[in-house]
Design a protein around this motif. Sequence first.
Motif: not given
Length: 311
Positions: A192-207
């Motif tokens: 599982t890879v989770l981002t802790g950023s409030e501001l880049l969730v859409d970018s992290a999902l795209a990655l």
Amino acid sequence: MTFPAPLTGVVPPVCTPLTPDGEVDRPSLDRLVDHLVDAGVAALFVLGSSSEAAFLRDGQRREVVEAVTARVGGGLPVLAGAIDMTTPRVLDHVAAVTAAGADAVVVTAPFYTRTHPAEIARHFRLVAGASPVPVVAYDIPSAVHTALDPALVLELAADGVLAGLKDSSGDLAGFRRVVTGARERADVTGFTVLTGSELLVDSALALGADGAVPGLANVDPHGYVRLDRLFRSGDLAGARAEQERLCALFGLVGAGDPARMGGGSSALGAFKAALHLRGVIDCPATAAPQIPLAPGEVEQVDQHLKRAGLL
């Protein structure tokens, strides 16, 4: 509840409501959990930065885990931070939070002492060897002053030491290396890879991230769940618009005057003020020595909520 592999979706890092005298406010915590669960989140993460874990006494840490696991009743996975300076202390926390019902533990690199990469690797191996539940690495160099090397994270994932990564490093390139490696390496499965950023969730999902652990999801869990679902349905424009609305809402963390308080006091104070204004928790108190927001600063939080359509 069994920790899924991988865990996908929104995993709020649950704030810890406190009474004016600094004790855990159990009724408010129950309401906060209900607020998050009703929004459709995938899991809950307690005893992280947004939980003020560093400020809580050991008994309070256990109380939080017991309260949250009891409230969800096995309906959602509960991840609990086992965060401390050294391996022996972390092992004590692992024993406590798993006895209290945690389904996974979230662990940083050691801190305060200077630590070699080989010692960081040994730390995670020792913790995983003693933990009865999966171990998720927490990369937060702003707090522990050591960044986790993507190659090491993938090595530990391949060896079955780590079940996931909660990335709060701010290093999008390094995050991408982990996401890509977890997807492409045959010896890494279910990681599982989770981002802790409030501001880049859409970018992290795209990655290729599996989900997000945004502190702002305490305030607006429905917004982050909506963003996640829009992205997964293929509505990228809708996901981007929702992310931009949440970015504007995130401005509330700057309500505190930097001349008289640190960024942590401002951000956590704003999250709790927002939850109080929304009627979720009874008291917006933060743990000492954090400085509370002044009335004018709370008014700024109120205005952010109104602009976001939350009041």
